[in-house]
Design an enzyme around this catalytic site. Sequence first.
Site, PDB file in Angstrom:
ATOM      1  N   GLU A   6      -5.420  -3.437  -9.545  1.00 52.93           N
ATOM      2  CA  GLU A   6      -5.278  -3.883  -8.153  1.00 52.93           C
ATOM      3  C   GLU A   6      -6.112  -2.956  -7.258  1.00 52.93           C
ATOM      4  O   GLU A   6      -5.968  -1.734  -7.311  1.00 52.93           O
ATOM      5  CB  GLU A   6      -3.798  -3.790  -7.767  1.00 52.93           C
ATOM      6  N   LYS A  54      15.139   1.166   3.016  1.00 54.24           N
ATOM      7  CA  LYS A  54      14.202   2.299   3.080  1.00 54.24           C
ATOM      8  C   LYS A  54      12.801   1.744   3.329  1.00 54.24           C
ATOM      9  O   LYS A  54      12.152   1.218   2.441  1.00 54.24           O
ATOM     10  CB  LYS A  54      14.203   3.126   1.788  1.00 54.24           C
ATOM     11  N   PRO A  55      12.325   1.871   4.586  1.00 53.26           N
ATOM     12  CA  PRO A  55      10.974   1.392   4.868  1.00 53.26           C
ATOM     13  C   PRO A  55       9.943   2.341   4.264  1.00 53.26           C
ATOM     14  O   PRO A  55      10.278   3.462   3.867  1.00 53.26           O
ATOM     15  CB  PRO A  55      10.900   1.435   6.398  1.00 53.26           C
ATOM     16  N   GLU A  66       9.469  -6.752  -7.013  1.00 51.19           N
ATOM     17  CA  GLU A  66       8.275  -7.541  -6.658  1.00 51.19           C
ATOM     18  C   GLU A  66       7.108  -6.571  -6.643  1.00 51.19           C
ATOM     19  O   GLU A  66       7.030  -5.701  -5.768  1.00 51.19           O
ATOM     20  CB  GLU A  66       8.453  -8.188  -5.275  1.00 51.19           C
ATOM     21  N   LEU A  67       6.178  -6.710  -7.595  1.00 57.67           N
ATOM     22  CA  LEU A  67       5.208  -5.645  -7.841  1.00 57.67           C
ATOM     23  C   LEU A  67       3.767  -6.083  -7.541  1.00 57.67           C
ATOM     24  O   LEU A  67       3.552  -7.038  -6.819  1.00 57.67           O
ATOM     25  CB  LEU A  67       5.392  -5.156  -9.277  1.00 57.67           C
ATOM     26  N   CYS A  82      -0.295  -8.350  -1.548  1.00 52.93           N
ATOM     27  CA  CYS A  82      -0.093  -8.405  -2.997  1.00 52.93           C
ATOM     28  C   CYS A  82      -0.808  -9.623  -3.583  1.00 52.93           C
ATOM     29  O   CYS A  82      -1.249  -9.597  -4.724  1.00 52.93           O
ATOM     30  CB  CYS A  82       1.396  -8.444  -3.313  1.00 52.93           C
ATOM     31  N   GLY A 101       6.761  -3.209  -4.095  1.00 56.19           N
ATOM     32  CA  GLY A 101       5.792  -2.118  -4.068  1.00 56.19           C
ATOM     33  C   GLY A 101       4.929  -2.162  -5.307  1.00 56.19           C
ATOM     34  O   GLY A 101       4.799  -3.207  -5.961  1.00 56.19           O
TER      35      GLY A 101
HETATM   36  P1  NAD Z   1       4.525   1.947  -3.227  1.00 56.03           P
HETATM   37  O1  NAD Z   1       4.997   1.528  -4.563  1.00 56.03           O
HETATM   38  O2  NAD Z   1       3.713   3.184  -3.131  1.00 56.03           O
HETATM   39  O3  NAD Z   1       5.754   2.156  -2.220  1.00 56.03           O
HETATM   40  C1  NAD Z   1       6.669   1.115  -1.943  1.00 56.03           C
HETATM   41  C2  NAD Z   1       7.970   1.712  -1.452  1.00 56.03           C
HETATM   42  O4  NAD Z   1       8.571   2.432  -2.522  1.00 56.03           O
HETATM   43  C3  NAD Z   1       7.805   2.717  -0.310  1.00 56.03           C
HETATM   44  O5  NAD Z   1       8.892   2.585   0.574  1.00 56.03           O
HETATM   45  C4  NAD Z   1       7.885   4.054  -1.028  1.00 56.03           C
HETATM   46  O6  NAD Z   1       8.313   5.121  -0.214  1.00 56.03           O
HETATM   47  C5  NAD Z   1       8.923   3.729  -2.092  1.00 56.03           C
HETATM   48  N1  NAD Z   1       8.909   4.612  -3.255  1.00 56.03           N
HETATM   49  C6  NAD Z   1       7.914   5.401  -3.720  1.00 56.03           C
HETATM   50  N2  NAD Z   1       8.339   6.080  -4.814  1.00 56.03           N
HETATM   51  C7  NAD Z   1       9.612   5.698  -5.052  1.00 56.03           C
HETATM   52  C8  NAD Z   1      10.585   6.043  -6.036  1.00 56.03           C
HETATM   53  N3  NAD Z   1      10.324   6.928  -7.010  1.00 56.03           N
HETATM   54  N4  NAD Z   1      11.786   5.453  -5.988  1.00 56.03           N
HETATM   55  C9  NAD Z   1      12.076   4.542  -5.015  1.00 56.03           C
HETATM   56  N5  NAD Z   1      11.205   4.198  -4.047  1.00 56.03           N
HETATM   57  C10 NAD Z   1       9.988   4.775  -4.063  1.00 56.03           C
HETATM   58  O7  NAD Z   1       3.730   0.683  -2.624  1.00 56.03           O
HETATM   59  P2  NAD Z   1       2.920   0.592  -1.272  1.00 56.03           P
HETATM   60  O8  NAD Z   1       1.648   1.356  -1.432  1.00 56.03           O
HETATM   61  O9  NAD Z   1       3.792   0.862  -0.109  1.00 56.03           O
HETATM   62  O10 NAD Z   1       2.610  -0.990  -1.246  1.00 56.03           O
HETATM   63  C11 NAD Z   1       1.565  -1.558  -1.949  1.00 56.03           C
HETATM   64  C12 NAD Z   1       2.022  -2.179  -3.238  1.00 56.03           C
HETATM   65  O11 NAD Z   1       3.055  -3.120  -3.008  1.00 56.03           O
HETATM   66  C13 NAD Z   1       0.907  -2.973  -3.918  1.00 56.03           C
HETATM   67  O12 NAD Z   1       0.934  -2.712  -5.305  1.00 56.03           O
HETATM   68  C14 NAD Z   1       1.286  -4.416  -3.640  1.00 56.03           C
HETATM   69  O13 NAD Z   1       0.773  -5.347  -4.557  1.00 56.03           O
HETATM   70  C15 NAD Z   1       2.765  -4.344  -3.694  1.00 56.03           C
HETATM   71  N6  NAD Z   1       3.364  -5.487  -3.014  1.00 56.03           N
HETATM   72  C16 NAD Z   1       3.943  -6.459  -3.777  1.00 56.03           C
HETATM   73  C17 NAD Z   1       4.470  -7.602  -3.158  1.00 56.03           C
HETATM   74  C18 NAD Z   1       5.122  -8.688  -3.961  1.00 56.03           C
HETATM   75  O14 NAD Z   1       5.827  -9.500  -3.387  1.00 56.03           O
HETATM   76  N7  NAD Z   1       4.942  -8.740  -5.270  1.00 56.03           N
HETATM   77  C19 NAD Z   1       4.398  -7.728  -1.774  1.00 56.03           C
HETATM   78  C20 NAD Z   1       3.798  -6.711  -1.039  1.00 56.03           C
HETATM   79  C21 NAD Z   1       3.282  -5.590  -1.666  1.00 56.03           C
END
Ligand code: NAD
Length: 487
Positions: free
Chosen positions: A377, A170-171, A244-245, A278, A222
Amino acid sequence: MQMYINGLWCDAADGETIAVINPATEEILDTVPSATVADVERAIASSKRAFADWRKLPARERCDYLKQMSQKLETHRAEFEELLTREQGKALAEHREELDICLNTIDYYAQLIKNGIGKVIPADNETAFNFVMREPYGPTACIIPFNYPLLLLFWKIAPALAAGNTVIVKPSEKTPLATLKLAVEVLAHFPPGVINIVTGYGDKIGDALTTHPEVPTIAFTGSTAVGQHIIRATAHQVKNLHLELGGKDAAVIAEDMDPALAARAIATSSMWNAGQICTSTERVFVAESLYPQFLEELVAVVAALRLGDGLDPDTDVGPMCDASGFDKVERHIADAQAKGARILVGGRRSSQHDSGYFFEPTVIADAIPDMLCMQEETFGPTVAVAPYRDIEQAIDLVNATSYGLGAVFMGHNPRQIRQFFVNVKAGTVWINDPLPDNVAGPFGGMKHSGSHSRELGEEGLFSFMETKHVHWDFDPAARAINWFDKS
Ligand code: NAD
């Protein structure tokens, strides 16, 4: 574009779509399906059917599938780099690097799966044989954020597939186009159902995917907030969570570091991808004696960065991916100013661009620990800087957040370097070279930055494999085993 389930292209069951916007121009690039729960269930059913055969393939054959994937990605890489730049925003050069890492990752896991992945252990008697094997879990949800749409996808699907799992990808709803293009150019040789791609909103289909009983593994990258939601939603199911958050990475600039060199490194690690990494350097602690000079050098580098469309070869920093990112950046800057910080450069949305989500690269000086920009963040093109007294205080400051993803040290004193990497709570420590990835080096976070599993390296393969110990006595009658034998 349509989404890709069971080897076929399809719309959402209710016909709903999502518009994908170019963040540099605000033009609609395309639309993709806004999947429903029923679509997710179809994808999981297809993934489960495909798993029955995929898991049985010899590792050598799965390796061949991965190698073909890598060859096709290499052939089409320029198209992917351009499409990614259009939908995600960061500069084309950064997308070239993203593709390099994708290709390296696939090649690494294609080879690694041909290595021994279990072990024989000493048996307790001479008619027994004891060994440890690793086996795939099954259908695996791979949920990807917007900032590295393909890199973070391959960090999951390359090891997951190599290990014998099937995947439902799921992108992010903001960046699904390059992922769907994979199905056109790169993935068509896989048997139907081995890779499904479902596009949609997290709050509409996320729970259906993560809480489904036939999906034992969730590989999610995410925000910490969504990661915590997944932990709560699946707690009763005791799943293999691979989370991975978020991060709030810090860098320490020691007194023996060249301030001009450090300023260039920090400008890069804080402004790459408009600060939407991140592991972006969001906090910098500088030795008191170097503080004024470092700030001067940093401001000079940041002020000279060219903000523009990622496709323009002169662009250093692209737009933020989405207008929703502005609010947090502006809130953090206003909070810092209210608490006494100085904004030395930037601090606002760009007035040079009529359209697009451009925010000026920003340096915040004299930051103190209770500012939002030092705790939460920010995920935008800002960097907050503060002086430190001694290495002990610098390490305390680095550790003073709930996150623990990465940390940077710039300096040459081996005692300080050792003190730093031993005492800093972070999954990756970079010394004098912020942020490079190494496919053989495990990547992940401590504290609230992850679920303590890792991507990349051997660890990144074993995250997708379940360990089983087998005790096999091939001649039980030969020994007097105490099985309630009363004779
Ligand atoms: P996000 O958490 O808003 O979304 C990430 C993904 O999760 C998206 O595909 C989104 O549609 C999905 N999602 C949203 N709600 C969901 C739910 N209830 N259940 C399942 N999936 C759901 O994050 P974002 O804004 O896309 O990305 C930014 C975040 O990602 C930042 O906090 C960043 O630090 C983190 N990140 C972490 C790493 C790492 O390796 N630790 C790498 C890259 C980004």
